[in-house]
Design an enzyme around this catalytic site. Structure first.
Site, short mmCIF file in Angstrom:
data_model
loop_
_atom_site.label_atom_id
_atom_site.label_comp_id
_atom_site.label_asym_id
_atom_site.label_seq_id
_atom_site.Cartn_x
_atom_site.Cartn_y
_atom_site.Cartn_z
N SER A 199 0.86 -1.32 -0.10
CA SER A 199 0.08 0.09 -0.09
C SER A 199 0.67 1.28 0.06
CB SER A 199 -0.81 -0.07 1.16
OG SER A 199 -1.87 0.80 1.21
N ASN A 252 2.63 4.80 -5.40
CA ASN A 252 3.47 4.69 -6.70
C ASN A 252 3.48 6.06 -7.16
OD1 ASN A 252 1.58 2.65 -6.37
ND2 ASN A 252 2.95 1.46 -8.25
N CYS A 253 2.29 6.47 -7.34
CA CYS A 253 2.12 7.94 -8.03
C CYS A 253 2.97 9.17 -7.33
CB CYS A 253 0.47 8.03 -8.05
SG CYS A 253 -0.31 6.94 -8.41
N THR A 289 -12.48 -14.11 -12.44
CA THR A 289 -11.76 -14.46 -13.74
C THR A 289 -12.79 -15.94 -14.14
OG1 THR A 289 -10.48 -16.08 -12.47
CG2 THR A 289 -9.61 -14.00 -12.42
N ILE A 313 -11.52 -17.39 -8.25
CA ILE A 313 -10.38 -16.54 -8.33
C ILE A 313 -11.07 -15.11 -9.02
CG2 ILE A 313 -8.04 -16.27 -9.40
CD1 ILE A 313 -7.67 -19.39 -9.52
N ASP A 333 -3.84 -3.18 -12.50
CA ASP A 333 -3.21 -3.06 -13.68
C ASP A 333 -3.06 -4.53 -14.53
OD1 ASP A 333 -3.03 -0.39 -13.19
OD2 ASP A 333 -0.63 -0.52 -13.00
N TYR A 370 -18.96 29.52 -10.45
CA TYR A 370 -17.92 30.78 -10.92
C TYR A 370 -17.98 31.95 -10.24
CZ TYR A 370 -17.70 35.32 -13.33
OH TYR A 370 -17.11 36.57 -13.57
N LYS A 422 -19.07 32.50 -18.63
CA LYS A 422 -19.21 31.40 -19.91
C LYS A 422 -18.03 30.28 -19.50
CE LYS A 422 -21.33 34.50 -23.36
NZ LYS A 422 -20.88 35.29 -24.08
P1 FAD Z 1 0.73 -2.71 -8.55
O1 FAD Z 1 1.08 -1.54 -7.87
O2 FAD Z 1 1.79 -2.97 -9.72
O3 FAD Z 1 1.16 -3.70 -7.51
C1 FAD Z 1 1.20 -5.20 -7.90
C2 FAD Z 1 1.85 -5.88 -6.65
O4 FAD Z 1 1.83 -7.09 -6.89
C3 FAD Z 1 3.37 -5.60 -6.76
O5 FAD Z 1 3.79 -5.10 -5.43
C4 FAD Z 1 3.87 -6.95 -6.92
O6 FAD Z 1 5.24 -7.07 -6.35
C5 FAD Z 1 2.91 -7.92 -6.30
N1 FAD Z 1 3.12 -9.22 -7.16
C6 FAD Z 1 3.07 -9.64 -8.44
N2 FAD Z 1 3.23 -11.10 -8.54
C7 FAD Z 1 3.37 -11.30 -7.29
C8 FAD Z 1 3.38 -12.58 -6.74
N3 FAD Z 1 3.64 -13.72 -7.80
N4 FAD Z 1 3.55 -13.04 -5.47
C9 FAD Z 1 3.41 -11.96 -4.71
N5 FAD Z 1 3.40 -10.56 -4.85
C10 FAD Z 1 3.32 -10.33 -6.30
N6 FAD Z 1 -1.94 6.05 -11.81
C11 FAD Z 1 -2.71 7.17 -11.91
O7 FAD Z 1 -4.05 6.90 -11.99
N7 FAD Z 1 -2.53 8.51 -11.58
C12 FAD Z 1 -0.87 8.72 -11.45
O8 FAD Z 1 -0.82 10.05 -11.12
C13 FAD Z 1 -0.28 7.71 -11.26
N8 FAD Z 1 1.28 7.75 -11.11
C14 FAD Z 1 1.97 6.95 -11.23
C15 FAD Z 1 3.18 7.26 -11.07
C16 FAD Z 1 4.24 6.17 -10.99
C17 FAD Z 1 5.77 6.30 -11.01
C18 FAD Z 1 3.91 4.63 -11.16
C19 FAD Z 1 4.83 3.52 -11.06
C20 FAD Z 1 2.48 4.46 -11.37
C21 FAD Z 1 1.54 5.50 -11.29
N9 FAD Z 1 0.23 5.22 -11.59
C22 FAD Z 1 -0.63 6.36 -11.74
C23 FAD Z 1 -0.20 3.98 -11.61
C24 FAD Z 1 -0.94 3.17 -10.46
O9 FAD Z 1 0.08 3.33 -9.54
C25 FAD Z 1 -1.03 1.77 -10.79
O10 FAD Z 1 -2.22 1.63 -11.78
C26 FAD Z 1 -1.47 1.20 -9.47
O11 FAD Z 1 -0.50 1.07 -8.62
C27 FAD Z 1 -1.94 -0.18 -10.03
O12 FAD Z 1 -2.14 -1.22 -8.64
P2 FAD Z 1 -2.01 -2.59 -8.59
O13 FAD Z 1 -2.11 -2.95 -7.33
O14 FAD Z 1 -2.84 -3.02 -9.66
O15 FAD Z 1 -0.47 -2.82 -9.01
#
Ligand code: FAD
Length: 455
Positions: free
Chosen positions: A38, A41-42, A283, A288, A293, A436, A444
């Site tokens: 948690s 990333n952003c 899925t 599952i 992403d 506004y 406008k």
């Molecule tokens: P992730 O954040 O990729 O997390 C997935 C996690 O799963 C990872 O920590 C990985 O280690 C873990 N994992 C994978 N496989 C396994 C496994 N087999 N076993 C155990 N763990 C595993 N989005 C916006 O909307 N606005 C923004 O401004 C924006 N800025 C960003 C800036 C940066 C630098 C980055 C990197 C991303 C940005 N994003 C932004 C995108 C946003 O952060 C992602 O869309 C979001 O984090 C996706 O979340 P997630 O949980 O799907 O994936």
């Protein structure tokens, strides 16, 4: 019920937290192979740029805080290696110890996210070539940048040189933050424009702004190879034979969904390589679920299913997955890809389909462009913005919108994103009664103006 969540960042932490709020008795286990859960990333580019000085502000939760506040069993450094769908177990490896064990589940949520693309170019694995996805990536970039800046400050060498490969949102946020630290920045983009999520004409003002702030852009060319220099830096060779010297390189060439586990377990994948889910985020296996992403979801405007690596959709998909796991029937209908970026003093973003995407999908459209100021021209601090709205020629339904400018871009984008989501027409925009006063807008509003021009 025992819920096991794979991945503990945006989607994974949201699935776990929402499930706990709906079921106080469920056993919830989060398995994360990295060492943080948690995190924001952003916010990573802004800690490199020292805009967010305190690194700990990016760690929104820790395993301990999730355990104490929500009774979630969070195990960092635990990688899921495979899923046994028949036995309903996952095989887990402790990343640091190497010990493996089986973890049973009743319901499994895959929130495995995406990985940055690392094209197989010569020298791509050299130490100075970085991607930015996790806290560890950020720490490595910042450590190298800090060291180079410290050395430059002694006068022993010239300014720090950096190369950013890819002019999407993350690449340009990094360019701004590297510049903010005093580095020289070259941005390389294989397309003929920056910001591929925008149409070409909308990217041009941002391009001028970047150049005016000292960023060197190399468009229509790509990185071909990286080579170590005797001074400890790198040479980045481009396909047009330019060679750029760099102390560090940031690769921000896009991401690909992390679907290895799903694929090896025989789950259905979509045409764009993401995990296939239904509207409940289930899925092809009824026990599952997937969110974030790594999944493909329907687009609000375009035909087919799309990948949308964005934080808002990841959180909403996760919430839907958790609600269905816990027995509610909630639907995730579509993703419209609303996104925004700050680039020095400018702001740009879009929602829905671009003109390029509509053309490719052979969806008929019309476009209006307006160039109003962000707020009343007689009140200081405004500038012209570019606003583009795409709509269906027969019904007027809004298909997409983009904006680029200085003040008030975010507000217009959000109004247009809401109108698009509500299925409203470009003609409805005329009637929107928006907040506004001179510091905020005009009687406008730019959104009204787009409606006037369309009609
Ligand atoms: P992730 O954040 O990729 O997390 C997935 C996690 O799963 C990872 O920590 C990985 O280690 C873990 N994992 C994978 N496989 C396994 C496994 N087999 N076993 C155990 N763990 C595993 N989005 C916006 O909307 N606005 C923004 O401004 C924006 N800025 C960003 C800036 C940066 C630098 C980055 C990197 C991303 C940005 N994003 C932004 C995108 C946003 O952060 C992602 O869309 C979001 O984090 C996706 O979340 P997630 O949980 O799907 O994936």
């Amino acid at each position: 019920m025992k819920i096991v969540v794979v991945g503990g960042v945006a989607a994974g932490a949201s699935v776990a937290a929402r499930a706990r709020r709906l079921d106080e008795f469920a056993e919830i286990v989060v398995l994360e192979r990295g060492h943080h859960v948690s995190f924001a990333n952003c916010g990573l580019p802004y800690h490199v740029g020292e805009v967010i000085a305190d690194r700990s502000r990016l760690l929104l939760q820790t395993p301990e805080s999730l355990r104490e506040s929500l009774d979630i069993d969070v195990r960092v450094g635990h990688e899921v290696l495979r899923i046994d769908r028949a036995a309903k177990t996952v095989t887990v490896r402790e990343v640091d110890g190497g010990h493996s064990y089986e973890e049973p589940y009743d319901e499994l949520a895959l929130c495995t996210g995406a990985e940055p693309l690392r094209p197989p170019l010569p020298g791509i694995d050299l130490p100075g070539v970085h991607v930015l996805r996790r806290i560890g990536d950020m720490d490595a970039i910042k450590a190298q940048l800090d060291a180079a800046i410290a050395l430059a400050a002694t006068g022993a060498r010239g300014p720090v040189r950096t190369v950013v490969i890819g002019a999407g949102y993350i690449g340009l946020e990094m360019a701004e933050n590297l510049k903010h630290r005093g580095a020289l920045v070259d941005v390389v983009e294989m397309s003929d424009q920056i910001l591929p999520p925008l149409d070409h004409e909308m990217s041009v003002p941002v391009e001028h702004h970047l150049r005016s702030r000292g960023i060197t852009l190399h468009l229509s060319t790509a990185a071909a190879a990286f080579a170590a220099r005797p001074d400890g830096g790198l040479n980045v060779e481009l396909t047009d034979s330019t060679v750029l010297a760099a102390d560090l390189v940031i690769l921000s060439a896009g991401v690909r969904p992390n679907t290895t586990l799903a694929k090896e377990a025989g789950l259905e994948l979509g045409a764009r390589g993401g995990i296939t889910v239904d509207t409940h985020m289930r899925t092809s296996d009824p026990h599952i679920w997937a969110a974030g992403d790594s999944v493909e979801t329907p687009h609000t405007v375009l035909p087919g299913r799309w990948l949308a690596p964005l934080a808002g959709p990841a959180n909403r998909e996760a919430r839907v997955a958790a609600e269905n796991i816990c027995g509610r029937s909630t639907e995730y209908r579509s993703t419209q890809g609303t996104s925004i970026v700050k680039i020095f003093d400018m702001v740009a973003g879009g929602t829905g389909a671009t003109e390029r995407q509509l053309l490719a999908a052979e969806v008929p459209y019309r476009a209006v462009h307006v160039h109003p100021s962000g707020h009343a021209g007689y009140y200081p601090g405004t500038a012209m913005m570019q606003l583009k709205v795409l709509f269906a020629p027969d019904t007027g339904r809004i298909l997409g919108a983009q904006a680029a400018g200085f003040d008030g871009v975010d507000k217009r984008l959000d109004v247009l994103a809401t109108a698009l989501r509500a299925g409203q027409t470009v003609y409805d925009l005329e009637e929107f009664e928006l907040a506004y006063a001179p510091p905020f807008g005009s009687a406008k509003d730019p959104v009204n103006m787009a409606g006037f021009v369309a009609s």
